[in-house]
Structures are given as C-alpha cells and as structure tokens.
Design an enzyme around this catalytic site. Sequence first.
Site, short mmCIF file in Angstrom:
data_model
loop_
_atom_site.label_atom_id
_atom_site.label_comp_id
_atom_site.label_asym_id
_atom_site.label_seq_id
_atom_site.Cartn_x
_atom_site.Cartn_y
_atom_site.Cartn_z
N TYR A 1 73.53 49.86 75.96
CA TYR A 1 73.53 50.98 77.64
C TYR A 1 74.49 51.86 77.97
CZ TYR A 1 69.56 48.83 75.89
OH TYR A 1 68.55 47.65 75.29
N ARG B 1 77.29 58.57 67.47
CA ARG B 1 76.00 57.77 68.12
C ARG B 1 75.30 59.33 68.99
NH1 ARG B 1 74.59 53.06 72.47
NH2 ARG B 1 72.11 53.30 71.91
N HIS B 2 74.14 59.50 69.40
CA HIS B 2 73.47 60.40 70.39
C HIS B 2 74.40 59.62 71.93
CE1 HIS B 2 71.17 57.55 71.24
NE2 HIS B 2 70.12 56.62 70.52
N ARG C 1 70.37 58.55 76.77
CA ARG C 1 68.74 58.71 77.01
C ARG C 1 67.89 58.20 77.89
NH1 ARG C 1 65.82 53.75 75.05
NH2 ARG C 1 67.76 53.00 73.04
N LYS D 1 73.39 43.31 68.38
CA LYS D 1 74.20 44.11 67.13
C LYS D 1 74.41 43.00 65.95
CE LYS D 1 71.97 47.27 69.19
NZ LYS D 1 70.92 48.29 68.37
N HIS E 1 72.14 56.91 64.75
CA HIS E 1 71.59 55.83 65.94
C HIS E 1 72.37 54.40 66.02
CE1 HIS E 1 67.61 57.66 66.83
NE2 HIS E 1 67.64 58.30 65.27
N ASP E 2 72.74 54.26 67.57
CA ASP E 2 73.55 52.19 67.19
C ASP E 2 73.09 51.44 66.33
OD1 ASP E 2 71.26 51.98 68.33
OD2 ASP E 2 72.30 50.54 69.92
#
Length: 462
Positions: free
Chosen positions: A47, A73-74, A77, A288, A348-349
């Site tokens: 984050y 990655r985006h 958010r 992750k 995405h991640d």
Amino acid sequence: MVGTLGVIWAALSSVLTLASWPLFVPAHDPFSSAHDTFELQKSWGVYSPFHAVAEYSPPPQGCEISQVNILHRHGARLPSVSQSEDILSGVNKLQSVQVYTDSRLDFMNTFVYSLGENLLVPLGAMQSFESGENAFRRYSSLVQEDDIPFVRASGMSRVVETAKNWTAGFATASNDVYSPRLSLILSEEGNDTLQDNNCPNAASSHREMNQWLDVYGPPITSRLNSWAPGANLTNDDIHGLMMLCAFHTVASVPYGYKAGSPLPFSPFCSLFTPAEFESFEYSSDLDKYYSTGYGGHLGRVQGVGYINELLARLTASPVVDHTSTNTTLDSDPATFPLNRTIYADFTHDSPLIAVFGTLGLFNTPKLSTTHPEPTRGWRASEMMTFSTRMVVEKLICDQSIRGRGVSNAYVRIMVNEVAQPLTFCGAKETGPRKGLCRFDAFLESQSYARHNGEGDWEKCFI
C-alpha cells in the site's frame, strides 16, 4: 491538450466519489523530528505510494535500446470489499467507546468513515500520468508516427484508468505528437495473463500472515484497548486500522500533489510507531511470498502466460503457450502485434509477483513467519508499491562487447528503477555491463515458461 484532459478526467472520476470526505491532517506529529515521514510511507508494504528505489542507469556505452516492455501495477486505490470489512470492524469498535484515555483517539469523536471501494484515487491517477511522461522522455527515440506504444490492461476499473492516465502522460510529454490509446482491455472473467484468477488450486497466504500477526499484534492490541476501554479490539482489527492509515492517507492527497512533497497523513497513522509499521510491512512481504511468490503453492506458474507473451514480442514470433493466454487474442496481429518497439501492460500486484517468480527475480529463501530477516531481499515496499513497474529492455550493442560473429543482442530488467542482477542468465553483477544478459542466454533461462510451467499448470485443476 489531449494528455492533460485525460489525466484530469481520470482523476475527477475518483474525486466525484471522494468529494464529501473530510481531509485529515494530524494536529500533532507522533513521530520524532529525526524520523523521516517519507520513510513512513515506505513501511506500508503493497500500500506504499510509488517511489523509485534507485536512479535509472542509461544503457552502457556502445548499446542502444531497441525494444521496451513495461508491466505496470495500477496506481493508489481505495480498499477492496474484504479490506473495507476489516477496516470497519476496528473503526466501529473504537467509536463504540464513550471516553478515550489517550488524546490520539479524540479525532474519533467526529470521524465519519466514507471511503469507497476499489476505485483509483487522484494520487493513483497522478502516479500513472507521471509514469507515462517518464516513459516518453526516456524512450522517445523508439517512437515514430507508425510505431507508438501498444497498451493493454486487465479489465478492473482501477487498472483501466491507470492505463488511460499513463497514455495521457505519454501524450502530454510528446506535446500530443504521439497519442497512444488503450488498445485492449482483457476480461477478468476469462484467460487473462494480467490477472491471477486462472489457477483454482493456488495457495492462500492467510495462514502465514496470521502467524506473524499473532507475534506483532498483541502488544499493539493491548495498548489500543487501554486507550479505548471496552473496545475489545482484536489483532485482526489492528491490521485493519494500520491498513486504514495507508488507504486514508493516499485517498486524502489532492489533485495537483507534487511527487516528493509531504503527504497529509491520516490521524490513524498516529496510533502506531514506526517500528510497528515495519512489522506491518512484513505482513505484505509474507502475503506476496506465500501467495503468488516463491513460497506459494502454484505461485510461479501464474506468471508463465505473460512471460511467453514477452518472449514472443522479444523474438517477433507467435506466442507459444498452453497456460493462461487468450489464444484468440494472441494470434491476431490487431490484438497482439509483434512489430512495436514499446509495449505497456497494466495489471495487479499478485500477477506481477508471479511474473517475478517465473523470471527468477528476487529469488529468496523461505521467509520466517515469526522472525523477519533484516537483510532480506524480498520487500514489498521496494518491489510492489502502488504503481510499481517492471521494465524489460532489449538492447543492441556494438560487436566490441562480445566480438565478431557473436549475437550482439542483450536483455536488461528494471524493477522500480533498480537494474536486476540476472545472474541466472550469466549477467555480470558489477561494472558498466551490470545486469546485461545475452539475449540467447536469457531465452534459454526461461525454460520454465517455455515448457508451460513444467507440469505445474495442470496442478491448478487437479
């Protein structure tokens, strides 16, 4: 003006949802004057706002970039549905208390939770826009009127908006001479190499994260319960409130924020110490690593489809893959061209982490769920921030690099501007050619992908 309008549109699409939010800036700084608040941002794991981990190094003398592949990655958010539930549990318990024993909780008397879910926030739009600007400035020599970036995005709105802001930034940096468009949106309901939902039997990291939360959470839980008598907060609530520090902060950044400026920190950040946020960061590392990373059952195989698409682009040859690729799209030159010099894919991640594993990047021994290794190389806050980007450069170097009669093509990979060592394909670890891997050696090193995960893909379904 196309580029500028593009980023304003995407930013406003989030601002319309956020307009009623109060903007919180702590009345007091809970951190000592010696503590760098920018470092605090880097302790939020996945984050964390984007930050370059190193300064970009141009190609060595005698080498020119001939092709670029960007996996992005985006941007920042709002929380997901499940994250919102975890966050609200702690918020509601704190607000059920009549009297707080510590002034750091006084803001809860007037706090109104109004975060939405899943959408890109203005900071995320700006991160994407700046990334597109940087891409044009760095690789403008590769762009021509008939050869502009080919751009794809996975279908979730925050990923699509990130891609559109990136193209807007690219266009603006070129003074709107080159205006790439989002050429393809991949449905997340079917085969999609930019999503991680194609392997039903893949691992979850909940067990490992909970084991670590049971180590670092209880002292924090005890302290906050003493500040809010009767709240009966649990360790899970603490994790949700620490997430809220990050989400509330990035959501409060107004349009026009300049990279590197101090963020308007959420007052929830003042409830925790820097050392506690370091523990929170490690929960992202475990998440992750044990999901789509090296420690996750069937983690690496979820990156195979994208790597086979990457190899097809690098070699200008059809995609050969029997995993997560969409064969209809990848066999059509309109939806998977092989004649571009710049490709940009938005994801995405978790899929990006899987791609790292397929490639062989950040290969790390098993992470402990009770005792973090201080010198570990697997850190989500460096390898998987909001707006993280992996860049694969193909280079052509003069014959003096290798000698006549030897291939003069090379590959170099950057993650958040850090040139990866690529020792798995013979790259040097020091010197001017650090991280340069011979093209044929790189292709050979990707046998796991070229062999469709060596049987792991089938395990996704049996």
